[in-house]
Structure formats: C-alpha cells, structure tokens
Design an enzyme around this catalytic site. Structure first.
Site, PDB file in Angstrom:
ATOM      1  N   GLN A 154       0.993  -1.218  -0.190  1.00  0.00           N
ATOM      2  CA  GLN A 154       0.028  -0.118   0.193  1.00  0.00           C
ATOM      3  C   GLN A 154       0.838   1.370   0.066  1.00  0.00           C
ATOM      4  OE1 GLN A 154      -0.278   1.954   3.294  1.00  0.00           O
ATOM      5  NE2 GLN A 154      -1.344   3.587   2.342  1.00  0.00           N
ATOM      6  N   THR A 184      -4.109   4.158  -1.131  1.00  0.00           N
ATOM      7  CA  THR A 184      -5.008   4.789  -0.387  1.00  0.00           C
ATOM      8  C   THR A 184      -5.413   6.243  -0.438  1.00  0.00           C
ATOM      9  OG1 THR A 184      -4.240   3.117   1.370  1.00  0.00           O
ATOM     10  CG2 THR A 184      -5.331   5.186   2.266  1.00  0.00           C
ATOM     11  N   ARG A 193      -6.808  11.747  16.899  1.00  0.00           N
ATOM     12  CA  ARG A 193      -7.654  10.362  17.564  1.00  0.00           C
ATOM     13  C   ARG A 193      -7.506  10.799  19.090  1.00  0.00           C
ATOM     14  NH1 ARG A 193      -4.502   7.273  13.951  1.00  0.00           N
ATOM     15  NH2 ARG A 193      -5.632   7.703  12.121  1.00  0.00           N
ATOM     16  N   LYS A 280      -7.951   2.204  -2.427  1.00  0.00           N
ATOM     17  CA  LYS A 280      -8.555   1.812  -1.345  1.00  0.00           C
ATOM     18  C   LYS A 280      -9.247   3.157  -0.552  1.00  0.00           C
ATOM     19  CE  LYS A 280      -7.351   0.175   3.463  1.00  0.00           C
ATOM     20  NZ  LYS A 280      -6.980   1.314   4.194  1.00  0.00           N
ATOM     21  N   HIS A 304     -11.375   3.410   6.399  1.00  0.00           N
ATOM     22  CA  HIS A 304     -10.469   3.446   7.183  1.00  0.00           C
ATOM     23  C   HIS A 304     -10.548   2.864   8.687  1.00  0.00           C
ATOM     24  CE1 HIS A 304      -6.115   4.957   6.293  1.00  0.00           C
ATOM     25  NE2 HIS A 304      -6.193   4.864   7.527  1.00  0.00           N
TER      26      HIS A 304
HETATM   27  C1  LIG Z   1      -3.179   0.852  13.556  1.00  0.00           C
HETATM   28  C2  LIG Z   1      -3.704   1.029  12.252  1.00  0.00           C
HETATM   29  C3  LIG Z   1      -3.109   1.574  11.226  1.00  0.00           C
HETATM   30  C4  LIG Z   1      -3.356   1.876  10.080  1.00  0.00           C
HETATM   31  N1  LIG Z   1      -2.589   2.359   8.990  1.00  0.00           N
HETATM   32  C5  LIG Z   1      -2.922   2.376   7.700  1.00  0.00           C
HETATM   33  C6  LIG Z   1      -2.006   2.752   6.833  1.00  0.00           C
HETATM   34  O1  LIG Z   1      -1.237   3.147   7.110  1.00  0.00           O
HETATM   35  N2  LIG Z   1      -2.444   2.718   5.557  1.00  0.00           N
HETATM   36  C7  LIG Z   1      -3.925   2.344   5.218  1.00  0.00           C
HETATM   37  O2  LIG Z   1      -4.262   2.473   3.843  1.00  0.00           O
HETATM   38  N3  LIG Z   1      -4.648   1.887   6.127  1.00  0.00           N
HETATM   39  C8  LIG Z   1      -4.512   2.160   7.355  1.00  0.00           C
HETATM   40  N4  LIG Z   1      -5.241   1.738   8.407  1.00  0.00           N
HETATM   41  C9  LIG Z   1      -6.624   1.265   8.086  1.00  0.00           C
HETATM   42  C10 LIG Z   1      -6.624  -0.239   7.749  1.00  0.00           C
HETATM   43  O3  LIG Z   1      -6.062  -0.652   6.475  1.00  0.00           O
HETATM   44  C11 LIG Z   1      -8.159  -0.698   7.504  1.00  0.00           C
HETATM   45  O4  LIG Z   1      -8.855   0.265   6.532  1.00  0.00           O
HETATM   46  C12 LIG Z   1      -8.734  -0.622   8.852  1.00  0.00           C
HETATM   47  O5  LIG Z   1      -7.997  -0.978   9.916  1.00  0.00           O
HETATM   48  C13 LIG Z   1     -10.089  -1.542   8.567  1.00  0.00           C
HETATM   49  O6  LIG Z   1     -10.879  -1.443   9.644  1.00  0.00           O
HETATM   50  P1  LIG Z   1     -10.881  -2.634  10.968  1.00  0.00           P
HETATM   51  O7  LIG Z   1      -9.636  -2.037  11.868  1.00  0.00           O
HETATM   52  O8  LIG Z   1     -12.137  -2.365  11.628  1.00  0.00           O
HETATM   53  O9  LIG Z   1     -10.692  -3.902  10.446  1.00  0.00           O
HETATM   54  C14 LIG Z   1      -4.709   1.465   9.764  1.00  0.00           C
HETATM   55  C15 LIG Z   1      -5.587   0.784  10.566  1.00  0.00           C
HETATM   56  C16 LIG Z   1      -4.937   0.712  11.936  1.00  0.00           C
HETATM   57  C17 LIG Z   1      -6.008  -0.161  12.834  1.00  0.00           C
END
Ligand SMILES: Cc1cc2nc3c(=O)[nH]c(=O)nc-3n(C[C@H](O)[C@H](O)[C@H](O)COP(=O)(O)O)c2cc1C
Length: 412
Positions: A154, A184, A193, A280, A304
């Site tokens: 990503q 993304t 947050r 995404k 996200h």
């Molecule tokens: C700790 C954390 C860091 C994240 N960092 C990114 C990131 O760097 N890039 C990105 O596209 N999404 C990021 N996300 C979002 C995830 O890719 C995803 O969309 C999301 O966690 C899905 O929801 P869920 O946690 O309820 O499964 C992050 C999510 C979490 C929990």
C-alpha cells in the site's frame, strides 16, 4: 433467487476446529475475536492497546461499522446438503484459501513489536493476502522474502519532486514481486484520535514514564521489543539521511506525505504499475466508476476502520450501490469493522470478493503474540464455513444469490 440444486458439492470438505489440535486448544480459550480483544486489553501496555483500538472522535465510526455489519441478515435455504463449503477464492489471477486478508497498517509494531513480520508469515502460511503498509515496520523487500506468494503493498501520496519517492517505491515493488499495488485515497487530511492524544502518542514519538512502566509490566511485549527493537519505518529509510532515527523519519513522513491521490495521479500510477492496481477508501459509487474509467483493477470499500472522521457511512452499507455502479468491471473488496467470518460472509453476499481486517489481527497479536494472526485467520475461516453452510451457499457466486435483509443500505 437461489437455485437450491446448484448447492450440491460432493467433495465439500467438512472443517471443524476439532480437526486441527492447535486451533482446537486456542479455540477453547479464544472462541471469537472479541475474546482476543479483551485479552489484548489486559496484556498490552495501555498506549499500545489505545493506538490499535481507538478511532476518530469518540469512536462513533467504529461503532457504526460494527452495528451496520450486525444489522445485515442472511436468509437461509435448507434441504439440500449438510456439508460445509470450501471458501477458497480467485483474485487477480491467484487462488487464495479464503476471502480474507490483512489490511495495510502503519506502525503496527507499536501495538506489538515485530507485528509486520508475524502478520506476513501467518498470511503466507494460510495463503491469504497480506498488505504491507508504506509506513509499516519492515521494507517491502523483507516482506517479499517472508510472504512471497501473497504480498500486496500500500502507498500513500508522496508527491514532492514529481512523485519521485512514490514512483521509486513502485519500481521496488515490481522488482521484489509484489502482487497487488494499493493506493489509499481516504486520508486527504490528517486526523486526531482522542485516545491516542490521551495516552501521549504524538509525533515525534517520545515515550514517557507511563509508557515505559506499561512496557515493563507487559512481559510478552517487552520480550518482543528486545527481540525486534524499536518500531521503524523501513520503507522510507533509503530516502532519508543515513543515520536518521525513527523521529527524523517520522518528520520526513510528515513533510513528504500528505493529501489524497488525485485522479490524475492515480492515472500516472496506472501507467507505471503493470500489475493489478487497487484503490482503497472508496465510499461513493461515482468515485468507484471513476476508478473503473482509469483502468483500476480493484476497489476497497473502506472508511479506514473509523479512524479518519467518525461521520462516514459504514462500508458495508455503501457496498451494494458501489457493486451496482461497478457492475463487475473491477473486483470489489471491503474493510472496516470485520470481526468474524460471518462478517466476511455478509460482505461477500453483498458483492465483495474479499474482506480485509485490521484491528482484529492486532488484537490477535496483543493477546497471543506471534501465534495471534494465525488464530484470527483460522477463526474467520471456521466461522465463514459455518455461515455459508448455514445459508446454503457453496461459492461466492452462490452467496450473492442468498436473500438478504439490509436495512442500512445506502441509496444515493
Ligand atoms: C493501527 C492502524 C494503522 C493503520 N494504518 C493504515 C495505513 O498506514 N494505510 C492504510 O491504507 N490504512 C491504514 N489503516 C486502516 C486499515 O488498512 C483498514 O482500513 C482498517 O483497519 C479496517 O478496519 P478494521 O480495523 O475495523 O478492520 C490502519 C488501521 C489501523 C488499525
């Protein structure tokens, strides 16, 4: 409507936790992801749990994602078979064992040191997609060594110097055999947050006494920290000064990265990346159509995980309208709120080819360390089989013809 005779699959394999002694033992202690989350909350240093678990604002987006998934009902049909269905799936020319994967995450090693490599290894073992985040803790080259068959990568927008860094990362991804490139788009602005602020997670990151005390009181975390060292942003190291420490790299991230990819920029990445390209963070059918028009191969419907702004629709509610707009011209995936195989089944029934989870895998790591991600995958596969078996669906295509009540479906 559902053609019941199409459901007979003589070779359908019955899979239960009892077949796998390791899974059966863990299953007794952690029968659902919710148990892993509870245990992770107790075992992890407080700041680490809050980083993984918290969303934007007052966590309203996270609650909406969960509630929206819970509200989707699948209406079963009976009388044809008693076997449990296989759940393997074809995506972008590869066959994966199940329609579930690890979503890209930045800083997962803050939640559990070594997280990226444990997640990658679990996905490689289970043959399900692993997405390395650009701001994850290991380089794409290292990820390719651990998860050569299932690696997705990503990118965020690094636009300075005509995208020099972004385009170099595309070359690196190609050179080491990344299967799918993910752009993304849903971070056009930075967010705050509250739970991170409250525990002192700021950039630059300066561990305070409370954090150090939390680490000392969490032996599993401490052991993994001693083994893997401080969290790093491996992918960006080549673009910073040789001796840049983690905070200098973080400052570099703040300077170089920002805004969401524009459609023109996505078109440029489409020209450079010859493999499957996925966007995404889409929630509007018109944006999904725009992706298709640009030659994007797949779309992740996502908010996200509720971590950006809490007033966004739940992706599961946006999915049917997006599936109608796309009309099979791109593959569809979903994330945000997935906590069980039943949730995956709901997403597949509403038009997704595969669902990703983020937090569920981090809770697994927090509760069980290196073993956690495999247990989450096993749980989800087991629950998915039960869900598909219960409603009488033996392929994703059949799952889509299951009758569904979906009160929250978005109509735009
Ligand atoms: C700790 C954390 C860091 C994240 N960092 C990114 C990131 O760097 N890039 C990105 O596209 N999404 C990021 N996300 C979002 C995830 O890719 C995803 O969309 C999301 O966690 C899905 O929801 P869920 O946690 O309820 O499964 C992050 C999510 C979490 C929990």
């Amino acid at each position: 409507m559902h053609d019941a005779t199409a459901l007979r699959r003589p070779n359908a394999k019955i899979y239960t936790p009892a077949e796998n002694p390791r899974f059966a033992a863990l299953h007794r202690r952690f029968p659902t992801v919710a148990y892993l989350r509870r245990h992770a909350r107790r075992k992890l240093p407080h700041f680490a749990f809050e980083y993984c678990d918290g969303g934007a604002g007052a966590d309203g987006g996270i609650a909406r994602n969960w509630n929206a998934l819970d509200a989707v009902e699948l209406v079963p049909r009976y009388g044809v078979t008693t076997a449990l269905p296989p759940v393997d799936v074809e995506l972008f020319g590869k066959r994966y064992s199940a329609p579930i994967g690890v979503a890209p995450m930045g800083g997962p090693s803050l939640v559990f040191p070594g997280a990226d490599q444990y997640l990658a290894a679990a996905c490689q073992r289970a043959n399900v997609p692993y997405t390395l985040g650009l701001v994850g803790g290991m380089t794409v080259e290292r990820a390719a060594a651990i998860a050569p068959d299932v690696l997705w990568f990503q990118l965020y927008r690094c636009s300075r110097n005509e995208h020099a860094i972004g385009f170099d990362l595309v070359k690196r991804a190609e050179a080491c055999g990344v299967h799918v490139l993910v752009l993304t788009v849903d971070v056009p602005v930075r967010t705050t947050r509250s739970r991170e602020v409250a525990v002192g997670i700021t950039s630059p990151f300066r561990p305070d006494l409370r954090m150090l005390a939390g680490i000392l009181a969490s032996p599993g975390y401490l052991r993994s920290l001693l083994r893997h060292g401080q969290p790093r942003f491996g992918n960006l190291k080549p673009y910073t000064a040789n001796d840049a420490d983690v905070n200098e790299v973080a400052a570099f991230v703040r300077r170089e990265m920002g805004g969401a990819f524009t459609w023109d920029e996505i078109a440029k990445y489409r020209e450079r990346w010859k493999g499957p390209l996925v966007v995404k963070g889409i929630l509007h059918p018109a944006d999904a159509e725009k992706c298709v028009a640009l030659g994007v191969d797949g779309i992740v419907v996502s908010n996200h995980g509720g971590r950006q702004v809490e007033g966004l629709p739940a992706p599961i509610d946006a999915l049917p309208a997006i599936a109608r707009a796309v009309g099979g011209r791109a593959r569809l995936m979903l994330d945000s709120g997935i906590r069980s195989g039943l949730d995956v089944a709901r997403a597949v029934a509403l038009g997704a080819d595969l669902a990703f989870a983020g937090k569920a895998f981090l809770w697994g790591l927090g509760a069980l360390g290196a073993e956690g991600p495999s247990h989450v995958i096993d749980l989800m596969i087991d629950e998915m089989k039960s869900a598909f078996g219960q409603v009488g669906a033996f392929t994703p295509g059949e799952a889509r013809s299951v009758a569904i009540r979906h009160p929250g479906a978005l109509h735009l």
